[in-house]
Design an enzyme around this catalytic site. Structure first.
Site, PDB file in Angstrom:
ATOM      1  CG  ASP A 204      -6.844  24.439 -42.614  1.00  0.00           C
ATOM      2  OD1 ASP A 204      -8.100  25.916 -43.231  1.00  0.00           O
ATOM      3  OD2 ASP A 204      -6.979  23.443 -42.533  1.00  0.00           O
ATOM      4  CD  GLU A 260      -7.860  28.873 -40.132  1.00  0.00           C
ATOM      5  OE1 GLU A 260      -9.100  28.956 -40.113  1.00  0.00           O
ATOM      6  OE2 GLU A 260      -7.403  27.489 -40.118  1.00  0.00           O
ATOM      7  CG  HIS A 333     -12.104  30.009 -46.762  1.00  0.00           C
ATOM      8  ND1 HIS A 333     -11.407  30.815 -45.947  1.00  0.00           N
ATOM      9  CD2 HIS A 333     -12.530  29.086 -46.555  1.00  0.00           C
ATOM     10  CE1 HIS A 333     -10.718  29.721 -45.325  1.00  0.00           C
ATOM     11  NE2 HIS A 333     -11.642  28.813 -45.762  1.00  0.00           N
TER      12      HIS A 333
HETATM   13  O1  TEU Z   1     -10.634  26.405 -40.259  1.00  0.00           O
HETATM   14  C1  TEU Z   1     -10.544  26.039 -39.798  1.00  0.00           C
HETATM   15  C2  TEU Z   1     -11.283  26.408 -38.919  1.00  0.00           C
HETATM   16  O2  TEU Z   1     -11.545  26.459 -36.888  1.00  0.00           O
HETATM   17  C3  TEU Z   1     -13.341  26.210 -38.614  1.00  0.00           C
HETATM   18  O3  TEU Z   1     -13.788  25.501 -38.222  1.00  0.00           O
HETATM   19  C4  TEU Z   1     -13.181  27.859 -38.801  1.00  0.00           C
HETATM   20  O4  TEU Z   1     -13.182  28.324 -37.746  1.00  0.00           O
HETATM   21  C5  TEU Z   1     -15.297  28.048 -38.901  1.00  0.00           C
HETATM   22  O5  TEU Z   1     -15.178  27.205 -40.700  1.00  0.00           O
HETATM   23  C6  TEU Z   1     -15.862  28.732 -38.681  1.00  0.00           C
HETATM   24  O6  TEU Z   1     -16.790  28.540 -38.164  1.00  0.00           O
HETATM   25  C7  TEU Z   1     -10.238  26.026 -41.926  1.00  0.00           C
HETATM   26  C8  TEU Z   1     -10.195  26.636 -42.923  1.00  0.00           C
HETATM   27  O7  TEU Z   1     -10.231  27.907 -43.108  1.00  0.00           O
HETATM   28  C9  TEU Z   1     -11.645  26.076 -43.109  1.00  0.00           C
HETATM   29  O8  TEU Z   1     -12.626  26.578 -44.762  1.00  0.00           O
HETATM   30  C10 TEU Z   1     -11.597  24.191 -43.133  1.00  0.00           C
HETATM   31  O9  TEU Z   1     -13.040  24.071 -43.053  1.00  0.00           O
HETATM   32  C11 TEU Z   1     -11.270  24.239 -42.388  1.00  0.00           C
HETATM   33  O10 TEU Z   1      -9.937  24.310 -41.279  1.00  0.00           O
HETATM   34  C12 TEU Z   1     -10.096  22.175 -41.963  1.00  0.00           C
HETATM   35  O11 TEU Z   1      -9.802  22.271 -42.880  1.00  0.00           O
END
Ligand code: TEU
Ligand code: CA
Length: 556
Positions: A204, A260, A333
């Site tokens: 993440d 990510e 997601h």
């Molecule tokens: O997401 C990273 C992220 O940058 C998120 O802000 C994502 O881009 C956003 O949901 C879309 O606008 C990761 C995870 O995938 C996400 O589910 C988590 O909420 C986030 O990190 C924090 O751990």
């Protein structure tokens, strides 16, 4: 062994299926998906033909951000089951030829993690430096950074009169990777999971673990807060830390690793996913899913244009060729449903456009990811009421922009319908019975009412379903090396309507063309040459044109 420009590797040949456990299958009627629910459905996933399951976080968590806020990295979330359930699921998955990739959330923990509970107690607590604490500046926040989920990225803590950094919610304090003890603790925990027999990690926001030590103000675009991205994404020591992780943990096991990487550029991706494999196998870039950006970032209801999408897709294919490995995805997601966003979810075109989008992605070079429900063409849910949303990002954004008068309530609801993360998080649709067969209780988030027609039971009974089309795409990847290793070349690069490309390996060429519109479009790519059609979403073709959302793949 070399194939084309690439070294052969199992994770290059694999297809990954992402499970959002909370919404996948509820085995005990409490309305929340769980590990036993996943175990029950392993035969379905084996039938689809995927190789790897990536599970969104299943660790102990107060669920401020649905498990992306972890309070104990070595325990299973109570709602999801027990460690015994996990061990059984892992063993059963392996029996069904499915590997398990865990989500690793170590940019931040929960504020309810023992480390943070200690850290906030006093300035000389042994865990103080596990997190990022700063003194107030002129009695206020240390800088202007806004959190991804609204408000300031700094939270004041009275006990010590200091602020801690949280790039996400205030219940997700950022860990301090500069502290070698944090790295030791994370690497130990990863080793512990690897020794249990898991098969990899999806990391993440791993591009955010190293912050610019100057903590400067960021550019303000939404009229409220500054962006931390230039000082947090791909920060000064991120590659050092990942190389250390690789040396100390990853290199000792045979894993799939995907980072990510919000804000990642081509140049950075070549480092993260370098050919020498000193960091990760691959990264998720965001440019194609972020191709529509308004004054308040991702919040928009504008349909992306092919002319904006194509240069991004092609750039990643061209630039990483032979240098680093791509990941391929439309959905996860955090994204709305691909068929609603890039395709057409009307009764007339849903199936055909879902198949077109699948073809477009799965014939490209890289490792493809399928998000639960994508394989049956699940659509956005289009909630009419704010009360139906559960996602912290969506709810906070609504209040941030509506309460401040920046966006009207109607417009913001329209943005949420188009882009909210909850579109991906409604329960998996298994059948046409109550609650789509997801639960016998009350689901934690409403089921999409279209489950009566869109569900796995209906898909499995229909030989022309989106499900069997995905199954065939996966089989093609597993049987034809050109689909995995062939070099990409873009075609019709000025077309506003058709996305087309070739893949070449030795003396073979694959030609792929996808009509992104609901009308017939001229196309002469398939008029000459010998060869055979591998897959198409239309049984009959028309000479010189692609029919609405038609996709064709030709091997010559
Ligand atoms: O997401 C990273 C992220 O940058 C998120 O802000 C994502 O881009 C956003 O949901 C879309 O606008 C990761 C995870 O995938 C996400 O589910 C988590 O909420 C986030 O990190 C924090 O751990
Ligand atoms: Ca349950």
């Amino acid at each position: 062994m070399k194939i084309g420009n690439e070294t052969k590797a199992w994770w290059k040949e694999a297809v990954i299926y992402q499970i959002y456990p909370r919404s996948f299958a509820d085995s005990n009627g409490d309305g929340i998906g769980d590990l036993n629910g996943i175990t029950e459905h392993l035969p379905y996933l084996e039938k689809l033909g995927v190789d790897v399951l990536w599970l969104s976080p299943i660790y102990q968590s107060p669920n401020d951000d649905n498990g992306y806020d972890i309070s104990d990295y070595r325990n299973i979330m109570t709602e999801f089951g027990t460690m015994e359930d996990f061990d059984r699921m892992l063993a059963e998955a392996h029996k069904h030829h499915l590997k398990i990739v865990m989500d690793l959330v170590v940019n931040h923990s929960s504020d309810e993690h023992a480390w943070f509970i200690e850290s906030r107690k006093s300035k000389d607590n042994p865990y103080r430096d596990y997190y990022i604490w700063k003194d107030p500046v002129n009695g206020k926040e240390p800088n202007n950074w806004g959190s991804c989920f609204g408000g300031s990225a700094w939270e004041y803590d009275e006990a010590t009169n200091m602020y801690y950094l949280h790039c996400f919610s205030k219940k997700q304090p950022d860990l301090n990777w500069e502290n070698p003890k944090v790295r030791d603790a994370v690497f130990d925990m990863m080793t512990w999971w690897c020794d249990k027999g898991i098969d990899g990690f999806r990391m993440d926001v791993i591009s955010m673990i190293s912050k610019d030590p100057a903590y400067p103000d960021g550019p303000v675009t939404d009229g409220l807060y500054g962006s931390f991205s230039p000082y947090v994404c791909n920060g000064p020591h991120v590659h050092e830390y990942l190389q250390e992780m690789n040396r100390r943990v990853l290199s000792k096991y045979d894993l799939l690793t995907v980072g990510e990487a919000g804000g990642v550029t081509i140049e950075e991706a070549k480092k993260y996913a370098n050919k020498e494999q000193t960091e990760l196998n691959m990264v998720f870039q965001f440019e194609h899913v972020d191709c529509v950006q308004g004054p308040i970032g991702k919040w928009s209801d504008e349909k992306p244009k092919l002319s904006a999408l194509r240069p991004i897709l092609n750039k990643w294919q061209y630039e990483l060729e032979g240098k680093a490995w791509n990941s391929l995805y439309w959905d996860n997601h955090d994204q709305p449903r691909v068929v609603s966003r890039f395709g057409n979810d009307s009764d007339q075109f849903r199936v055909v456009s879902a198949k077109m989008l699948a073809t477009c992605l799965h014939m490209m070079k890289g490792t493809p990811y399928i998000y639960q429900g994508e394989e049956i063409g699940m659509t956005n849910v289009y909630f009419d009421r704010l009360e139906d949303y559960r996602d912290i990002e969506s709810i906070n954004a609504y209040h941030q922009y509506v309460d401040s008068g920046i966006v009207s309530p109607e417009k913001m609801m329209s943005y949420l319908k188009f882009i909210s993360r909850d579109n991906a998080r409604t329960p998996m649709q298994w059948n046409d019975k109550e609650n789509a067969g997801f639960t016998t209780g009350t689901p934690w988030i409403k089921v999409n009412p279209n489950y009566t027609t869109i569900n796995t039971e209906a898909a499995l009974a229909d030989p022309d379903s989106v499900f069997y089309y995905y199954q065939k795409l996966i089989q093609l990847r597993h049987t034809l090396p050109i689909v995995v290793y062939g070099t990409f070349h873009g075609l019709l690069e000025d077309s506003e309507t058709i996305y087309a490309y070739t893949r070449t390996l030795d003396d073979q060429t694959l030609t792929i063309a996808c009509n992104f519109t609901d009308t017939e479009q001229p196309c002469d790519l398939f008029e000459h040459g010998a060869g055979k059609e591998l897959i198409s979403n239309y049984a009959e073709h028309k000479a010189g044109v692609l029919q609405p959302y038609e996709a064709r793949v030709f091997l010559g």
